[in-house]
Design a protein around this motif. Structure first.
Motif, mmCIF file in Angstrom:
data_model
loop_
_atom_site.group_PDB
_atom_site.id
_atom_site.type_symbol
_atom_site.label_atom_id
_atom_site.label_comp_id
_atom_site.label_asym_id
_atom_site.label_seq_id
_atom_site.Cartn_x
_atom_site.Cartn_y
_atom_site.Cartn_z
ATOM 1 N N GLY A 146 34.529 -76.895 42.225
ATOM 2 C CA GLY A 146 34.195 -76.006 43.341
ATOM 3 C C GLY A 146 32.807 -75.422 43.248
ATOM 4 N N ARG A 147 32.686 -74.123 43.454
ATOM 5 C CA ARG A 147 31.385 -73.456 43.442
ATOM 6 C C ARG A 147 31.093 -72.808 42.095
ATOM 7 N N GLU A 148 31.873 -73.159 41.081
ATOM 8 C CA GLU A 148 31.722 -72.557 39.760
ATOM 9 C C GLU A 148 30.994 -73.502 38.802
ATOM 10 N N ALA A 149 30.546 -72.942 37.698
ATOM 11 C CA ALA A 149 29.901 -73.733 36.654
ATOM 12 C C ALA A 149 30.162 -73.047 35.324
ATOM 13 N N GLY A 150 29.964 -73.773 34.223
ATOM 14 C CA GLY A 150 30.031 -73.150 32.906
ATOM 15 C C GLY A 150 31.283 -73.440 32.120
ATOM 16 N N SER A 151 32.298 -74.039 32.743
ATOM 17 C CA SER A 151 33.506 -74.413 32.013
ATOM 18 C C SER A 151 34.026 -75.714 32.592
ATOM 19 N N PRO A 152 34.904 -76.394 31.873
ATOM 20 C CA PRO A 152 35.388 -77.690 32.356
ATOM 21 C C PRO A 152 36.481 -77.588 33.405
ATOM 22 N N ILE A 153 36.834 -76.379 33.818
ATOM 23 C CA ILE A 153 37.945 -76.208 34.744
ATOM 24 C C ILE A 153 37.669 -74.983 35.611
ATOM 25 N N SER A 154 38.027 -75.052 36.855
ATOM 26 C CA SER A 154 37.815 -73.900 37.731
ATOM 27 C C SER A 154 38.758 -72.771 37.330
ATOM 28 N N SER A 155 38.385 -71.556 37.674
ATOM 29 C CA SER A 155 39.215 -70.403 37.325
ATOM 30 C C SER A 155 40.582 -70.491 37.997
ATOM 31 N N ALA A 156 40.631 -70.996 39.229
ATOM 32 C CA ALA A 156 41.914 -71.105 39.936
ATOM 33 C C ALA A 156 42.834 -72.106 39.249
ATOM 34 N N THR A 162 21.320 -68.281 49.447
ATOM 35 C CA THR A 162 21.262 -69.470 48.594
ATOM 36 C C THR A 162 22.487 -70.329 48.866
ATOM 37 N N ASP A 163 22.277 -71.617 48.962
ATOM 38 C CA ASP A 163 23.396 -72.524 49.193
ATOM 39 C C ASP A 163 24.080 -72.833 47.866
ATOM 40 N N ILE A 164 25.222 -72.200 47.618
ATOM 41 C CA ILE A 164 26.019 -72.491 46.426
ATOM 42 C C ILE A 164 27.023 -73.563 46.834
ATOM 43 N N SER A 165 26.715 -74.784 46.498
ATOM 44 C CA SER A 165 27.474 -75.913 47.027
ATOM 45 C C SER A 165 28.838 -76.030 46.374
ATOM 46 N N PHE A 166 29.749 -76.660 47.096
ATOM 47 C CA PHE A 166 31.073 -76.974 46.563
ATOM 48 C C PHE A 166 31.011 -78.382 45.986
ATOM 49 N N VAL A 167 31.234 -78.483 44.683
ATOM 50 C CA VAL A 167 31.190 -79.779 44.009
ATOM 51 C C VAL A 167 32.564 -80.411 44.095
ATOM 52 N N GLU A 168 32.672 -81.533 44.763
ATOM 53 C CA GLU A 168 33.966 -82.118 45.064
ATOM 54 C C GLU A 168 34.602 -82.839 43.883
ATOM 55 N N GLU A 169 33.787 -83.337 42.958
ATOM 56 C CA GLU A 169 34.365 -84.085 41.846
ATOM 57 C C GLU A 169 35.132 -83.161 40.905
ATOM 58 N N SER A 170 36.230 -83.670 40.359
ATOM 59 C CA SER A 170 36.933 -82.947 39.306
ATOM 60 C C SER A 170 36.202 -83.185 38.007
ATOM 61 N N THR A 171 36.495 -82.374 37.000
ATOM 62 C CA THR A 171 35.832 -82.489 35.712
ATOM 63 C C THR A 171 36.871 -82.635 34.611
ATOM 64 N N LEU A 197 27.437 -70.312 39.953
ATOM 65 C CA LEU A 197 28.341 -69.183 39.772
ATOM 66 C C LEU A 197 29.193 -69.406 38.534
ATOM 67 N N ASN A 198 29.251 -68.383 37.698
ATOM 68 C CA ASN A 198 30.092 -68.432 36.510
ATOM 69 C C ASN A 198 31.191 -67.380 36.660
ATOM 70 N N ASN A 213 40.542 -58.909 43.097
ATOM 71 C CA ASN A 213 39.161 -58.520 42.826
ATOM 72 C C ASN A 213 38.568 -59.520 41.853
ATOM 73 N N ILE A 214 37.468 -60.149 42.245
ATOM 74 C CA ILE A 214 36.880 -61.216 41.441
ATOM 75 C C ILE A 214 35.434 -60.856 41.095
ATOM 76 N N VAL A 215 35.055 -61.121 39.861
ATOM 77 C CA VAL A 215 33.675 -60.903 39.419
ATOM 78 C C VAL A 215 33.065 -62.243 39.026
ATOM 79 N N PHE A 216 31.910 -62.537 39.601
ATOM 80 C CA PHE A 216 31.147 -63.738 39.247
ATOM 81 C C PHE A 216 29.793 -63.327 38.689
#
Length: 447
Positions: free
Chosen positions: A114-124, A346-355, A373-374, A439-442
């Motif tokens: 998705g729009r996250e970075a920094g780990s191999p799996i999205s928070s959701a 800023t365009d924070i793109s949604f990365v469609e590929e899974s990791t 976004l982390n 409530n979410i913090v990025f």
């Protein structure tokens, strides 16, 4: 980037009913259908660990777990499932009041980062697998008097990205010691769940998700409170209506009018277990985003989801399909990321590929390309459930920059999910149709 940050407390709907002497919310129900319960195995009494096995673990099959929880594939995607003797384990001190059986497993991500970075799996997706693991840990420790398969509703959750040195509850537990001793691959994402409090109606679990070392020793830590209920209670508030095209009957010779008036129970024919609606999630539709208000320091946006279908809940209470809270959270984080990008232009793109854990290079390339976004932390409170074929959802995100955080650029998103038929005003009292508040913090990571 793995310093802790506690989000602002989520508001709790005043409409929630609370049990005497217990501060956790309970759901209210109406009369409906009763399902037959099947006997369950009391694992705490029959499990015997091998004294020569220093890990104090025992393999448990998916088919056995299906006797005690009503979450199945494809929503359930855990692998290498093991029972853990938490009282005698050598993987580190857990807690004095931990229940005797813990649950260990591995998982391979299937959802887009998705729009996250920094780990191999999205928070959701992390929250999804960890909450399921926690429900298994709770189910394993249920007294044998509570026969049959129970429902574990994650009502109150707090998820954090932490460093290994910040494990707190798990202290020195090294999940990779378990992996090494059980011939598991060291590029797996591993999960350890323990239940530390249980009553007839509630269970509380703490879950640790650990990544391989190449991810800079970061981990996810989840605390979750479940409302526990037997099927006969759960089914009292399920609509149990015909579920769109997913409901079929054994006989196809009847007319459509006759079919929908039969008194016999329907047979639900879902997609195969290897077809996952969760893996297919590609973010909210680009034309669904709407800016409700914006100034230099804050922005409010919303998006909508059409009426929930049974297919989108596949594996999550198949007898009474309900939209998974963790999957709903994926929609919340997506809208939050879009809102943050709108606020900072800023365009924070949604990365469609899974990791996968082996895709660190891909993740780094995504981050360099602007996926910046982390995830830091989130607190989610569930107020109601969304059953299939009932209504759609409106998601509202109010984003602002967090002040006085030093060099870190933190953004706070207050998200409300309401029934699409409800009137929802930012900052107002929307408890009538409120489904979830979170409530979410990025952290904004400059590429």
């Amino acid at each position: 980037t793995c310093q802790s940050f506690t989000p602002f407390p989520a508001s709790v709907s005043s409409r929630l009913r609370r049990s005497p002497g217990n501060e956790r919310p309970l759901l209210s129900f109406a009369n409906n259908i009763v399902l037959q319960q099947s006997p369950r195995q009391d694992y705490s009494e029959v499990l015997v660990f091998d004294e020569n096995d220093s890990t104090n673990m025992k393999k448990i099959e998916y088919s056995e777990l299906q006797n005690i929880i009503d979450v199945s594939r494809p929503y359930y995607k855990l692998e290498n499932e093991h029972l853990v003797d938490t009282l005698n384990t050598d993987v580190g001190y857990v807690s004095d009041n931990t229940m005797p059986l813990g649950f260990f497993c591995t998982v391979v991500p299937e959802m887009s980062i998705g729009r996250e970075a920094g780990s191999p799996i999205s928070s959701a997706e992390a929250g999804r697998h960890m909450a399921i693991a926690g429900s298994v840990a709770a189910a394993l420790n249920q007294p044998s008097k509570n026969n049959g398969k129970n429902y574990y509703l994650a009502m109150d959750c707090q998820l954090e990205q932490i460093c290994n040195s910040q494990r707190r509850f798990f202290q020195d537990a090294d999940l990779f010691e378990i992996m090494d001793s059980n011939d598991l691959k060291n590029n797996h994402i591993v999960i350890l769940a323990v239940c530390y409090e249980m009553t007839d109606r509630n269970a509380s679990c703490k879950i640790l998700m650990q990544f391989p070392e190449e991810y800079d020793n970061i981990a996810y830590y989840l605390r979750v409170n479940y409302t526990v209920m037997a099927p006969r209670l759960f089914n009292r508030f399920s609509p149990r209506r015909a579920l769109e095209e997913d409901v079929k009957y054994p006989s196809t010779s009847s007319t459509s009018n006759e079919i929908y008036h039969k008194k016999s129970q329907p047979v639900l024919h879902h997609q195969p277990d290897d077809v996952s609606p969760y893996a297919e999630f590609r973010g909210l539709p680009s034309d669904s985003f709407e800016i409700l208000s914006q100034n230099e320091s804050a922005v409010t946006m919303d998006s909508t989801i059409p009426k929930i279908s049974a297919a989108s809940c596949h594996g999550h209470f198949d007898g009474n399909p309900a939209f998974p809270i963790a999957f709903m959270f994926a929609h919340c984080t997506d809208l939050s990321g879009k809102a943050i990008g709108t606020l900072i232009d800023t365009d924070i793109s949604f990365v469609e590929e899974s990791t996968s854990p082996a895709d660190k290079k891909k993740i780094k390339e995504q981050q360099d390309a602007g996926n910046i976004l982390n995830f830091v932390s989130a607190k989610m409170m569930a107020h109601k459930m969304v059953f299939a074929d009932t209504h759609g959802l409106t998601i509202i995100s109010e984003v602002e920059k967090v002040q006085n955080t030093g060099e870190r650029m933190l953004y706070f998103s207050k998200v409300s999910v309401v029934a699409s038929s409800s009137s929802a005003l930012p900052g107002g009292d929307n408890t009538e149709g409120l489904i979830v508040s979170t409530n979410i913090v990025f952290e904004l990571l400059l590429a």
